[in-house]
Write a protein that holds these residues in place. Structure first.
Motif, PDB file in Angstrom:
ATOM      1  N   VAL A 287      21.199   2.208  20.856  1.00  0.00           N
ATOM      2  CA  VAL A 287      21.562   2.719  19.532  1.00  0.00           C
ATOM      3  C   VAL A 287      20.413   2.504  18.559  1.00  0.00           C
ATOM      4  N   LYS A 288      19.830   1.297  18.592  1.00  0.00           N
ATOM      5  CA  LYS A 288      18.699   0.994  17.707  1.00  0.00           C
ATOM      6  C   LYS A 288      17.516   1.909  18.016  1.00  0.00           C
ATOM      7  N   LEU A 289      17.302   2.177  19.297  1.00  0.00           N
ATOM      8  CA  LEU A 289      16.216   3.066  19.707  1.00  0.00           C
ATOM      9  C   LEU A 289      16.464   4.482  19.199  1.00  0.00           C
ATOM     10  N   ALA A 290      17.725   4.912  19.263  1.00  0.00           N
ATOM     11  CA  ALA A 290      18.086   6.254  18.790  1.00  0.00           C
ATOM     12  C   ALA A 290      17.888   6.381  17.286  1.00  0.00           C
ATOM     13  N   LEU A 291      18.177   5.289  16.559  1.00  0.00           N
ATOM     14  CA  LEU A 291      17.971   5.308  15.115  1.00  0.00           C
ATOM     15  C   LEU A 291      16.487   5.358  14.768  1.00  0.00           C
ATOM     16  N   LYS A 292      15.667   4.733  15.606  1.00  0.00           N
ATOM     17  CA  LYS A 292      14.227   4.699  15.369  1.00  0.00           C
ATOM     18  C   LYS A 292      13.557   6.009  15.776  1.00  0.00           C
ATOM     19  N   PHE A 293      14.082   6.641  16.830  1.00  0.00           N
ATOM     20  CA  PHE A 293      13.514   7.897  17.333  1.00  0.00           C
ATOM     21  C   PHE A 293      14.612   8.962  17.426  1.00  0.00           C
ATOM     22  N   PRO A 294      15.093   9.443  16.274  1.00  0.00           N
ATOM     23  CA  PRO A 294      16.236  10.363  16.272  1.00  0.00           C
ATOM     24  C   PRO A 294      15.976  11.707  16.942  1.00  0.00           C
ATOM     25  N   MET A 295      14.790  12.291  16.748  1.00  0.00           N
ATOM     26  CA  MET A 295      14.538  13.609  17.336  1.00  0.00           C
ATOM     27  C   MET A 295      14.404  13.527  18.852  1.00  0.00           C
ATOM     28  N   GLU A 296      13.677  12.517  19.333  1.00  0.00           N
ATOM     29  CA  GLU A 296      13.536  12.338  20.780  1.00  0.00           C
ATOM     30  C   GLU A 296      14.894  12.064  21.424  1.00  0.00           C
TER      31      GLU A 296
ATOM     32  N   MET B  13      30.418  13.958  24.584  1.00  0.00           N
ATOM     33  CA  MET B  13      29.789  15.273  24.462  1.00  0.00           C
ATOM     34  C   MET B  13      30.839  16.353  24.166  1.00  0.00           C
ATOM     35  N   ALA B  14      31.992  16.244  24.813  1.00  0.00           N
ATOM     36  CA  ALA B  14      33.056  17.227  24.590  1.00  0.00           C
ATOM     37  C   ALA B  14      33.603  17.124  23.168  1.00  0.00           C
ATOM     38  N   THR B  15      33.613  15.901  22.624  1.00  0.00           N
ATOM     39  CA  THR B  15      34.159  15.670  21.289  1.00  0.00           C
ATOM     40  C   THR B  15      33.156  15.995  20.193  1.00  0.00           C
ATOM     41  N   TYR B  16      31.906  15.523  20.371  1.00  0.00           N
ATOM     42  CA  TYR B  16      30.905  15.642  19.306  1.00  0.00           C
ATOM     43  C   TYR B  16      29.747  16.583  19.634  1.00  0.00           C
ATOM     44  N   GLY B  17      29.713  17.133  20.868  1.00  0.00           N
ATOM     45  CA  GLY B  17      28.571  17.936  21.272  1.00  0.00           C
ATOM     46  C   GLY B  17      27.343  17.040  21.374  1.00  0.00           C
ATOM     47  N   SER B  18      26.163  17.588  21.134  1.00  0.00           N
ATOM     48  CA  SER B  18      24.937  16.785  21.174  1.00  0.00           C
ATOM     49  C   SER B  18      24.428  16.528  19.753  1.00  0.00           C
ATOM     50  N   ASN B  19      25.364  16.573  18.789  1.00  0.00           N
ATOM     51  CA  ASN B  19      25.003  16.351  17.392  1.00  0.00           C
ATOM     52  C   ASN B  19      24.757  14.867  17.164  1.00  0.00           C
ATOM     53  N   TYR B  20      23.482  14.506  17.141  1.00  0.00           N
ATOM     54  CA  TYR B  20      23.066  13.105  17.039  1.00  0.00           C
ATOM     55  C   TYR B  20      23.657  12.432  15.797  1.00  0.00           C
ATOM     56  N   ASN B  21      23.588  13.093  14.650  1.00  0.00           N
ATOM     57  CA  ASN B  21      24.057  12.493  13.398  1.00  0.00           C
ATOM     58  C   ASN B  21      25.556  12.206  13.427  1.00  0.00           C
ATOM     59  N   VAL B  22      26.313  13.129  13.993  1.00  0.00           N
ATOM     60  CA  VAL B  22      27.760  12.942  14.081  1.00  0.00           C
ATOM     61  C   VAL B  22      28.086  11.766  15.001  1.00  0.00           C
TER      62      VAL B  22
ATOM     63  N   MET C 180      26.134   9.188  15.738  1.00  0.00           N
ATOM     64  CA  MET C 180      25.730   7.946  15.091  1.00  0.00           C
ATOM     65  C   MET C 180      26.725   7.542  13.992  1.00  0.00           C
ATOM     66  N   ASN C 181      27.251   8.512  13.278  1.00  0.00           N
ATOM     67  CA  ASN C 181      28.223   8.218  12.221  1.00  0.00           C
ATOM     68  C   ASN C 181      29.543   7.686  12.785  1.00  0.00           C
ATOM     69  N   ASN C 182      29.802   7.993  14.053  1.00  0.00           N
ATOM     70  CA  ASN C 182      31.042   7.554  14.699  1.00  0.00           C
ATOM     71  C   ASN C 182      30.804   6.475  15.751  1.00  0.00           C
ATOM     72  N   ARG C 183      29.638   5.850  15.728  1.00  0.00           N
ATOM     73  CA  ARG C 183      29.281   4.923  16.806  1.00  0.00           C
ATOM     74  C   ARG C 183      30.180   3.688  16.865  1.00  0.00           C
ATOM     75  N   GLU C 184      30.680   3.214  15.717  1.00  0.00           N
ATOM     76  CA  GLU C 184      31.575   2.058  15.740  1.00  0.00           C
ATOM     77  C   GLU C 184      32.875   2.391  16.460  1.00  0.00           C
ATOM     78  N   LYS C 185      33.402   3.564  16.183  1.00  0.00           N
ATOM     79  CA  LYS C 185      34.622   4.020  16.848  1.00  0.00           C
ATOM     80  C   LYS C 185      34.371   4.206  18.346  1.00  0.00           C
ATOM     81  N   ILE C 186      33.226   4.792  18.681  1.00  0.00           N
ATOM     82  CA  ILE C 186      32.872   5.029  20.082  1.00  0.00           C
ATOM     83  C   ILE C 186      32.698   3.705  20.825  1.00  0.00           C
ATOM     84  N   ASN C 187      31.966   2.769  20.221  1.00  0.00           N
ATOM     85  CA  ASN C 187      31.729   1.464  20.853  1.00  0.00           C
ATOM     86  C   ASN C 187      33.032   0.697  21.062  1.00  0.00           C
ATOM     87  N   LYS C 188      33.916   0.783  20.084  1.00  0.00           N
ATOM     88  CA  LYS C 188      35.196   0.082  20.180  1.00  0.00           C
ATOM     89  C   LYS C 188      36.029   0.626  21.334  1.00  0.00           C
TER      90      LYS C 188
END
Length: 206
Positions: A95-104, A172-181, A183-191
């Motif tokens: 997650v931290k890596l994704a925040l640091k390199f969002p486009m990649e 992927m089925a829920t959020y597609g490949s929309n990185y921002n979406v 990341m905004n839901n990562r707490e819910k996903i992790n839980k």
């Protein structure tokens, strides 16, 4: 992947602009017209080096993946001997890596997620290498003494992989490949993911 001789400076510029375009708009809507305009080259020159949009996309995906892997393997030094704690640590670092390199992260997420079926022939070797690295990182120097004696540890690991794969497909089925979406839901996903992992942990540990 690249045809002919391409100067490093020009290659890096094309990569930068193609990465940005595909990360923002995905493969299907990504525009080579925008890429050549921002990179300051002609479309003929672009396709002279990369033949077509598909080849360009695969080049960007492979380069982004290698850069992420390099940073990941260099930076993640100490991980727990407990396999469940290690999974949590690796996920948190990703997650931290994704925040640091969002486009990649966005383009590799698309390529190995919603677009993998379209590109699996070309990306199979990269995917297999990714799985091999992940498996080694997860299983190396694990404390097996915590498992119940009758538990098949290999089967537990395979179960965790199946859950991870299935959960990734659900994301992927829920959020597609929309990185921002995502990341905004990562707490819910992790839980939600932690809930599944905890069930297995309570079943196999002493």
């Amino acid at each position: 992947m690249i045809q002919g001789n391409l100067q490093k400076e020009k290659e890096d510029k094309i990569y930068k602009e193609a990465l940005k375009e595909f990360a923002q708009n995905g493969y299907d809507k990504g525009s080579t017209n925008t890429i050549v305009k921002e990179a300051g080259i002609s479309k003929g020159a672009l396709f002279n080096y990369f033949k077509n949009k598909r080849r360009l996309y695969l080049y960007v995906v492979n380069r982004a993946l290698k850069e992420l892997e390099q940073v990941f393997l260099e930076d993640i030094k100490s991980v727990s001997y407990d396999i469940f704690e290690r999974i949590a640590e690796i996920c948190e670092y990703k997650v931290k890596l994704a925040l640091k390199f969002p486009m990649e992260s966005t383009i590799t997420m698309e390529a190995f997620g919603v677009k993998f079926e379209d590109f699996q022939d070309e990306l199979k070797s990269e995917y297999d290498r990714y799985v091999e690295i992940s498996n080694k990182l997860l299983l190396e120097n694990i404390d097996y003494s915590k498992f119940k004696e009758e538990v098949d540890v290999k089967a537990v690991f395979e179960m965790l992989l199946y859950i991870s794969e299935g959960f990734s497909k659900k994301i992927m089925a829920t959020y597609g490949s929309n990185y921002n979406v995502i990341m905004n839901n990562r707490e819910k996903i992790n839980k939600e993911f932690s809930r599944f992992v905890e069930i297995i942990k309570n079943s196999v540990y002493k």
